[in-house]
Design a protein around this motif. Sequence first.
Motif, PDB file in Angstrom:
ATOM      1  N   ASP A 283       0.822  -1.220   0.000  1.00 39.85           N
ATOM      2  CA  ASP A 283       0.000   0.000   0.000  1.00 39.85           C
ATOM      3  C   ASP A 283       0.850   1.262   0.000  1.00 39.85           C
ATOM      4  O   ASP A 283       0.313   2.368  -0.090  1.00 39.85           O
ATOM      5  CB  ASP A 283      -0.927   0.023   1.228  1.00 39.85           C
ATOM      6  CG  ASP A 283      -2.023  -1.037   1.115  1.00 39.85           C
ATOM      7  OD1 ASP A 283      -2.377  -1.385  -0.031  1.00 39.85           O
ATOM      8  OD2 ASP A 283      -2.517  -1.502   2.155  1.00 39.85           O
ATOM      9  N   ASN A 284       2.172   1.091   0.128  1.00 40.30           N
ATOM     10  CA  ASN A 284       3.070   2.243   0.153  1.00 40.30           C
ATOM     11  C   ASN A 284       3.187   2.830  -1.265  1.00 40.30           C
ATOM     12  O   ASN A 284       3.558   2.144  -2.212  1.00 40.30           O
ATOM     13  CB  ASN A 284       4.440   1.812   0.675  1.00 40.30           C
ATOM     14  CG  ASN A 284       5.411   2.957   0.801  1.00 40.30           C
ATOM     15  OD1 ASN A 284       5.821   3.559  -0.185  1.00 40.30           O
ATOM     16  ND2 ASN A 284       5.800   3.262   2.023  1.00 40.30           N
ATOM     17  N   MET A 285       2.881   4.126  -1.402  1.00 38.64           N
ATOM     18  CA  MET A 285       2.845   4.764  -2.719  1.00 38.64           C
ATOM     19  C   MET A 285       4.207   4.771  -3.398  1.00 38.64           C
ATOM     20  O   MET A 285       4.324   4.558  -4.615  1.00 38.64           O
ATOM     21  CB  MET A 285       2.340   6.213  -2.581  1.00 38.64           C
ATOM     22  CG  MET A 285       2.009   6.862  -3.921  1.00 38.64           C
ATOM     23  SD  MET A 285       1.554   8.602  -3.754  1.00 38.64           S
ATOM     24  CE  MET A 285       0.031   8.464  -2.865  1.00 38.64           C
ATOM     25  N   PHE A 286       5.273   4.997  -2.608  1.00 35.83           N
ATOM     26  CA  PHE A 286       6.625   5.050  -3.184  1.00 35.83           C
ATOM     27  C   PHE A 286       7.064   3.683  -3.702  1.00 35.83           C
ATOM     28  O   PHE A 286       7.647   3.566  -4.776  1.00 35.83           O
ATOM     29  CB  PHE A 286       7.628   5.569  -2.149  1.00 35.83           C
ATOM     30  CG  PHE A 286       7.316   6.948  -1.661  1.00 35.83           C
ATOM     31  CD1 PHE A 286       7.476   8.049  -2.502  1.00 35.83           C
ATOM     32  CD2 PHE A 286       6.834   7.162  -0.381  1.00 35.83           C
ATOM     33  CE1 PHE A 286       7.168   9.329  -2.065  1.00 35.83           C
ATOM     34  CE2 PHE A 286       6.523   8.439   0.061  1.00 35.83           C
ATOM     35  CZ  PHE A 286       6.695   9.519  -0.780  1.00 35.83           C
ATOM     36  N   ILE A 287       6.754   2.643  -2.925  1.00 39.53           N
ATOM     37  CA  ILE A 287       7.111   1.287  -3.345  1.00 39.53           C
ATOM     38  C   ILE A 287       6.298   0.881  -4.571  1.00 39.53           C
ATOM     39  O   ILE A 287       6.828   0.287  -5.519  1.00 39.53           O
ATOM     40  CB  ILE A 287       6.904   0.284  -2.187  1.00 39.53           C
ATOM     41  CG1 ILE A 287       7.947   0.535  -1.088  1.00 39.53           C
ATOM     42  CG2 ILE A 287       6.990  -1.155  -2.677  1.00 39.53           C
ATOM     43  CD1 ILE A 287       7.796  -0.327   0.126  1.00 39.53           C
ATOM     44  N   ALA A 288       5.008   1.209  -4.565  1.00 37.24           N
ATOM     45  CA  ALA A 288       4.159   0.881  -5.712  1.00 37.24           C
ATOM     46  C   ALA A 288       4.679   1.554  -6.977  1.00 37.24           C
ATOM     47  O   ALA A 288       4.729   0.937  -8.045  1.00 37.24           O
ATOM     48  CB  ALA A 288       2.720   1.305  -5.436  1.00 37.24           C
ATOM     49  N   SER A 289       5.114   2.810  -6.850  1.00 38.10           N
ATOM     50  CA  SER A 289       5.674   3.526  -8.007  1.00 38.10           C
ATOM     51  C   SER A 289       6.954   2.861  -8.492  1.00 38.10           C
ATOM     52  O   SER A 289       7.193   2.763  -9.705  1.00 38.10           O
ATOM     53  CB  SER A 289       5.961   4.990  -7.636  1.00 38.10           C
ATOM     54  OG  SER A 289       4.779   5.653  -7.281  1.00 38.10           O
ATOM     55  N   SER A 290       7.780   2.384  -7.538  1.00 36.71           N
ATOM     56  CA  SER A 290       9.008   1.667  -7.904  1.00 36.71           C
ATOM     57  C   SER A 290       8.696   0.365  -8.635  1.00 36.71           C
ATOM     58  O   SER A 290       9.388  -0.022  -9.575  1.00 36.71           O
ATOM     59  CB  SER A 290       9.843   1.358  -6.652  1.00 36.71           C
ATOM     60  OG  SER A 290      10.285   2.534  -6.044  1.00 36.71           O
ATOM     61  N   LEU A 291       7.626  -0.308  -8.206  1.00 36.62           N
ATOM     62  CA  LEU A 291       7.213  -1.554  -8.868  1.00 36.62           C
ATOM     63  C   LEU A 291       6.713  -1.280 -10.291  1.00 36.62           C
ATOM     64  O   LEU A 291       7.015  -2.034 -11.220  1.00 36.62           O
ATOM     65  CB  LEU A 291       6.112  -2.242  -8.055  1.00 36.62           C
ATOM     66  CG  LEU A 291       6.558  -3.002  -6.810  1.00 36.62           C
ATOM     67  CD1 LEU A 291       5.355  -3.375  -5.950  1.00 36.62           C
ATOM     68  CD2 LEU A 291       7.343  -4.258  -7.182  1.00 36.62           C
TER      69      LEU A 291
END
Length: 622
Positions: A283-291
């Motif tokens: 649910d972390n926005m930064f991690i999702a963007s990295s994915l």
Amino acid sequence: MRSFGIYPDPNMFPFVLKACVFLKNLRLGESIHGCIIRLGLDFDLFTGNALLNMYAKFQSLQLNEGHKVFAFNVFDGMPKSDELCGTSAQEKGASIIQLDRMTKVLEMMPKRDVVSWNTVIAGNAQNGMYEEALRMVREMASANMKPDSFTLSSVLPIFAEYVDVIKGKEIHGYAIRHWFDSDCYIASSLIDMYANCARIKDSCSVFNLLSKRDDISWNSIIAACVQNGVFDEGLKLFRQMLTAEVKPRDVSFSSIMPACAYLTTLHLGKQLHGYIIRGGFNDNMFIASSLVDMYAKCGNIKAARWIFNQMEHHDMVSWTAIIMGYALHGHAHDALLLFKQMEMDGVKPNYVSYIAVFTACSHAGLTEEAWRYFNSMSRNHGIKPGLEHYAAMADLLGRAGKLEEAYEFIGSMHIAPTGSIWSTLLSACRVHKNLELAEKVANEIFKVDPENVGAYVLMSNMYAAARRWKDAAKMRIFMKKKGIRKEPACSWIEVKSRVHTFISGDKSHPLYDRIFEALKDLLEQIEREGYIPDTNEDFHDVDEEQKKYMIFSHSERLALAFGIISTPAGTTIRITKNIRVCVDCHTAIKLISKVVQREIIVRDNSRFHHFKDGKCSCRDYW
């Protein structure tokens, strides 16, 4: 409590001020400050430190929200009827109008400790006021106050920002002399500082000397390696961190994902994705963007879009990641549609998102649309074109064959063009076989970047293509004298969690005999489909048969043959190449995708090619 007439003591206000920060209520914080002054508690050391901390935090909040640093009267804009703050407090506040509140609080404190100085130094450093932070360090020393580990960890990022490794080393020396170098926070700051100064070996030395390592030091060294392009080492350290039973944090995944994206290790990227889901970080926005970025750059744009669609909120980073992903995969219209959707959702485009837009236009030849966006960028959003925007536009004009227009465009830039911008036009001159303009462009490159390897190689190849063998030889002799070496063409493929690398003409792979037989078999099959070798892009002064063999053993073909013999039928094959795919290999791979009934995804140095059923996603425009 106030309504009961209970008199506040000094121990109470630090907690109340902290609450104001958490509530992001600056006006309430100013009112509390007024109450502190009226009650005569502003001379208390702990209350003063709490005020310093509050104003430092509000500076950060205002910067993060895009506002200017506030530097007005402590009581400016306070509610006049505020019961916490009487007229006397406003009168006292009148004497400090237009002065920075945090600095003024420090100046008015009769007693200051290390915490007081550290709070102001850190506040200024975190808000980009580096000169002010360094001035405070000097004042701290003048006040016979000894810097501690927190002071040093606040100052080191300044030298990282200024890329001043000499001053950074002085701080490192001070830390060693005062036994601070074993402190994890100091070590992490030193790692970051050396990494920012492109001294990755020094970053590793600091990390290796640590007797105890926490998650911050592990994350710092991993980020340092990835930031400096040492991707394999970054991945190795990430594995070591897991082995050391240090639990990854959200920043760990944001740091390591770019390494998977660069190395196109989709298998490892999927493993990390699984770890992220199990750890509850999805649910972390930064991690999702990295994915999103990782899947797009590893050739799986569908997975990237799926993750993007699953995100509850989209910020500028996630929008830019998916737009750039579609641009690199040649889906220009989807990329531009997403850009419009982003604007409709109220997310304002930034510098990087326009690079994604121009990349999309460039890969699809959308010249008119690109000009429209280029003009609206500064007119509608106040974004001044930078080198990357100019490079993308020059690339677009060059691909479209508008070479003279591109030449004039680069010459009219408001900033001095770099060798890399001219190089985009030189590549276009090679594609469109305009040797006369290429010579003019090469001269411009050599003026600003005399060591530009690519320019020498391209000119040598263009002379050879024009059968000007003497000029080609002169260029290569000049390169040899200058010690300039061409980067060898290289392709790699990931099979069963292992990355296999191939260089053109290389016979060193253990399965080379099987690879060679597979290539011969494939050649026979595609010849039946009408394939005729195109030797026009082989610039060696050799006979036609030798040229055919050289093309036959290009690195991407070796990787492709290996992928076919090493994976089950129907498996998608993903290959990465460090330079542009040649015309003949592009034609051959299209036909191979048809005869073997597989999707073949090739990422070269500028875009993705999705080959399927004898066609390519680029529509032969690359």
